[in-house]
Design a protein around this motif. Structure first.
Motif, PDB file in Angstrom:
ATOM      1  N   LEU A 175       0.799  -1.235   0.000  1.00  0.00           N
ATOM      2  CA  LEU A 175       0.000   0.000   0.000  1.00  0.00           C
ATOM      3  C   LEU A 175       0.828   1.278   0.000  1.00  0.00           C
ATOM      4  O   LEU A 175       0.276   2.371  -0.104  1.00  0.00           O
ATOM      5  CB  LEU A 175      -0.930   0.013   1.225  1.00  0.00           C
ATOM      6  CG  LEU A 175      -2.017  -1.067   1.244  1.00  0.00           C
ATOM      7  CD1 LEU A 175      -2.653  -1.165   2.626  1.00  0.00           C
ATOM      8  CD2 LEU A 175      -3.074  -0.781   0.191  1.00  0.00           C
ATOM      9  N   SER A 176       2.167   1.153   0.137  1.00  0.00           N
ATOM     10  CA  SER A 176       2.921   2.395   0.356  1.00  0.00           C
ATOM     11  C   SER A 176       3.381   3.089  -0.926  1.00  0.00           C
ATOM     12  O   SER A 176       3.828   4.224  -0.878  1.00  0.00           O
ATOM     13  CB  SER A 176       4.125   2.110   1.265  1.00  0.00           C
ATOM     14  OG  SER A 176       4.961   1.179   0.603  1.00  0.00           O
ATOM     15  N   ALA A 177       3.276   2.434  -2.080  1.00  0.00           N
ATOM     16  CA  ALA A 177       3.780   3.058  -3.314  1.00  0.00           C
ATOM     17  C   ALA A 177       2.976   4.309  -3.664  1.00  0.00           C
ATOM     18  O   ALA A 177       1.755   4.310  -3.580  1.00  0.00           O
ATOM     19  CB  ALA A 177       3.721   2.063  -4.458  1.00  0.00           C
ATOM     20  N   ARG A 178       3.701   5.353  -4.045  1.00  0.00           N
ATOM     21  CA  ARG A 178       3.031   6.594  -4.415  1.00  0.00           C
ATOM     22  C   ARG A 178       3.300   6.954  -5.872  1.00  0.00           C
ATOM     23  O   ARG A 178       2.915   8.013  -6.342  1.00  0.00           O
ATOM     24  CB  ARG A 178       3.478   7.750  -3.492  1.00  0.00           C
ATOM     25  CG  ARG A 178       2.984   7.607  -2.076  1.00  0.00           C
ATOM     26  CD  ARG A 178       1.451   7.811  -2.013  1.00  0.00           C
ATOM     27  NE  ARG A 178       0.900   7.461  -0.709  1.00  0.00           N
ATOM     28  CZ  ARG A 178       0.441   6.249  -0.401  1.00  0.00           C
ATOM     29  NH1 ARG A 178       0.474   5.273  -1.284  1.00  0.00           N
ATOM     30  NH2 ARG A 178      -0.047   6.005   0.786  1.00  0.00           N
ATOM     31  N   SER A 179       4.073   6.088  -6.570  1.00  0.00           N
ATOM     32  CA  SER A 179       4.342   6.324  -7.989  1.00  0.00           C
ATOM     33  C   SER A 179       4.523   4.970  -8.663  1.00  0.00           C
ATOM     34  O   SER A 179       4.705   3.954  -7.983  1.00  0.00           O
ATOM     35  CB  SER A 179       5.630   7.130  -8.141  1.00  0.00           C
ATOM     36  OG  SER A 179       6.728   6.328  -7.716  1.00  0.00           O
TER      37      SER A 179
END
Ligand SMILES: [Zn+2]
Length: 395
Positions: A235-239
């Motif tokens: 869940l932590s990916a932002r790109s």
């Protein structure tokens, strides 16, 4: 403990199968009997959603058919114990790692089904994923279940009756299972493990009533931490770049965790087989018992080959549960949360994304699960999924 005790929340199915096992015993003990009962039959179709325990129920029934103790399905006699330990020569337990059960495999089973039980009371052929037979293989099976030998029983497991061709479905007696309520699973956990009601409830909830998984969560304190670690990676990916990196890490970590667990399970299974056969730790099994160990090893080898896919499927189920919690929060529905220790993340997603996005994310995860059942490279599947999950914040 009887073979029925662990089948939580399936009282209707258990009643049917208990009556059948009782009748089956009457048939064995007095073949001339003209008892009018129709409780027992040769072909069964056991259906239920994943986690409802189809194969556990089927195996309990198979054990009860081989049982010589009292009550039927006592859980203590050699027939019960060897069937549960998968070492009963009269019970063929078909677990497939492949997407499709081949026509040759089915022919082999049909061949096995023709011989009388050697020691046990019934020859049982248990197919865990009967829905993986294509039509031609199904037709081979059909002929066999139409005219089964007197002492042969087929137990077919599938997610739903619609997964089987009509002609097979109509020749089987159908037993349908449900997902047991989390409350009932929690009660079982409390009985078996000495834990607080809160801890039992949390484990049942996180495992989404999947009993095996809930037990795993309770027997190892690391489990919840590992779950949170995997969820964070997912869940932590932002790109897109981060999603690709995380996909790789997620796969290695999930595989590592699963393989450690599998090793423990394998050791346990071997120890239990030794106990069943009365062989001391460290003692070499006598030659006439060696085939039991060979079979166990073969089965374990099959499990290892699908280990990575199983591990990833579980992560995807956990992710689905997370987005379900987000949706519940967004819709302000009064339903209990499943995820554990992710309250902040649930809250953030609920307020910073739309329900539309949540539903789309759930669709992407479902798609990932479907693709896992194909031969697509798992890395590509997870990369695509995590990329699709990168949240687009509301303006
Ligand atoms: Zn028994």
């Amino acid at each position: 403990m009887t073979v029925w005790d662990e089948l939580v929340g399936q009282s209707r199915a258990v009643e049917t199968l208990q009556a059948a096992a009782q009748h089956a015993r009457a048939i064995v003990e007095d073949p001339e009997s003209t008892e009018a009962s129709r409780a027992m039959t040769h072909s069964w179709l056991i259906t239920g959603p994943p986690g409802s325990g189809r194969s556990t129920v089927a195996r309990a029934f198979a054990a009860a058919l081989q049982c010589t103790g009292d009550p039927v399905g006592c859980g203590e006699c050699p027939g019960c114990k060897s069937t549960l330990a998968r070492s009963n020569g009269d019970v063929a337990d078909v677990v497939t790692t492949k997407v499709i059960i081949s026509i040759e495999e089915v022919r082999d089973l049909v061949y096995q089904s023709q011989s009388a039980p050697s020691r046990g009371r019934w020859r049982v052929i248990l197919i865990e994923d009967a829905d993986r037979m294509m039509e031609r293989a199904s037709n081979v099976l059909l002929k066999a279940i139409e005219e089964p030998p007197e002492r042969t029983v087929w137990l077919l497991c599938a997610p739903s009756p619609d997964d089987m061709i009509t002609t097979i479905r109509s020749r089987c007696r159908h037993v349908s299972l449900r997902i047991p309520p989390a409350g009932e699973v929690a009660e079982l956990l409390q009985r078996q493990f000495d834990v607080s009601p809160e801890k039992a409830a949390a484990a049942a909830q996180l495992a989404q009533s999947h009993i095996g998984r809930a037990k795993g969560l309770l027997s190892d304190d690391n489990k919840i931490r590992e779950y949170q670690e995997l969820m964070t990676l997912a869940l932590s990916a932002r790109s897109t770049g981060e999603a690709v990196l995380n996909a790789d890490k997620l796969i290695s970590r999930a595989t590592e965790i699963e393989s450690a667990q599998q090793e423990k399970d394998f050791e346990k299974a071997e120890a239990s087989l030794r106990r069943t056969l009365g062989i001391e730790e460290g003692e070499t099994p006598p030659s006439h018992m060696r085939h039991h160990f060979t079979r166990l090893k073969e089965e374990q080898k099959r499990q290892s080959t699908r280990m990575q896919r199983d591990a990833l499927d579980r992560v995807m189920l956990d992710l689905l549960a997370f987005y379900r919690d987000v949706l519940v929060r967004q819709l302000d529905a009064q339903v209990g949360q499943i995820s554990v220790g992710l309250d902040n993340a649930v809250q953030t997603y609920a307020t910073s994304t739309s329900t539309q996005q949540t539903l789309e994310s759930m669709k992407q995860i479902e798609l990932g699960r479907e693709r896992l059942q194909t031969n697509t490279n798992p890395l590509l599947i997870v990369e695509a999924m995590l990329t699709a999950l990168v949240p687009r914040r509301l303006g």
